[in-house]
Design a protein around this motif. Structure first.
Motif, PDB file in Angstrom:
ATOM      1  N   ASP A 162      -8.706  -4.729   6.632  1.00 37.57           N
ATOM      2  CA  ASP A 162      -8.745  -5.496   7.811  1.00 37.57           C
ATOM      3  C   ASP A 162     -10.329  -5.862   8.279  1.00 37.57           C
ATOM      4  O   ASP A 162     -11.193  -5.375   7.542  1.00 37.57           O
ATOM      5  N   SER A 186       0.096 -11.755   3.456  1.00 35.72           N
ATOM      6  CA  SER A 186      -0.003 -10.682   2.453  1.00 35.72           C
ATOM      7  C   SER A 186       0.635 -10.959   1.324  1.00 35.72           C
ATOM      8  O   SER A 186       1.632 -11.725   1.136  1.00 35.72           O
ATOM      9  N   LYS A 243      -1.091  -1.718   5.657  1.00 29.64           N
ATOM     10  CA  LYS A 243      -2.211  -2.888   5.130  1.00 29.64           C
ATOM     11  C   LYS A 243      -3.153  -2.452   3.988  1.00 29.64           C
ATOM     12  O   LYS A 243      -3.539  -1.254   3.878  1.00 29.64           O
TER      13      LYS A 243
END
Length: 198
Positions: free
Chosen positions: A40, A124, A37
């Motif tokens: 977050d 994403s 990732k």
């Protein structure tokens, strides 16, 4: 609240980011790269909110990721528990990004890709191969190659595993893991560390 982020975003974006930070209470941490990732958002045990963003992103990726995570925070404040990337988040993300979609902040050549992405933003940005490449200036990291740039049948290394590049299937490539002979699908904008012709 760390002001380090000012070195990570385009100069003209700083006043808008400062406004969002003063408007919505959270701690921003810039962290080492994570494989899975770019950033977050979470609520800590003491009730405070924290956003993290990877330190290896360029300023255009960093800004988009930061606003993506702020959108999670604002969505949580306004709507409570909803789908993480559902219609509420999409609406908030589109609204928050509007002031940044300008040639003073993003280069002209990136804006059409951003405009198309924001018609229906995905969880994403990497899922949108064209936008992902545009945000990177269409260049891979030094010493790396994009998977679409290497010839069919080439061997390459990804996460210490050797793969063989196969056919393109719509937006992804079939690649065989040479250890277990299983075929995996790779996004076309994956950066590989090394390759040679098979």
């Amino acid at each position: 609240m760390s002001s380090d982020y000012q070195n990570y975003v385009p100069l003209k974006a700083i006043p808008f980011i400062e406004f969002l930070i003063s408007e919505h209470s959270f701690t921003l941490k810039i962290v080492n790269q994570r494989e899975t990732k770019h950033g977050d958002f979470r609520q800590l045990q003491d009730g405070r909110f924290q956003i993290t963003v990877n330190n290896n992103l360029n300023k255009y990726q960093f800004l988009l990721t930061l606003v993506h995570e702020i959108a999670h925070h604002v969505t949580h404040q306004k709507f409570g528990r909803v789908q993480p990337h559902g219609k509420e988040w999409k609406m908030v993300f589109q609204h928050l990004m509007l002031p940044f979609l300008s040639p003073e902040i993003y280069p002209m050549e990136m804006l059409p890709f951003l405009a198309r992405y924001f018609k229906n933003p995905k969880a994403s940005t990497d899922a949108d191969a064209d936008l992902s490449l545009a945000l990177r200036g269409n260049t891979a990291e030094t010493g790396k190659h994009f998977i679409f740039d290497i010839p069919f049948g080439s061997l390459f290394v990804f996460k210490n595993t050797i793969y063989k590049r196969g056919n393109k299937r719509r937006t992804r490539f079939e690649c065989m893991n040479m250890s277990n002979k299983k075929v995996y699908l790779f996004n076309q904008n994956v950066e590989i560390e090394f390759y040679k012709n098979g």
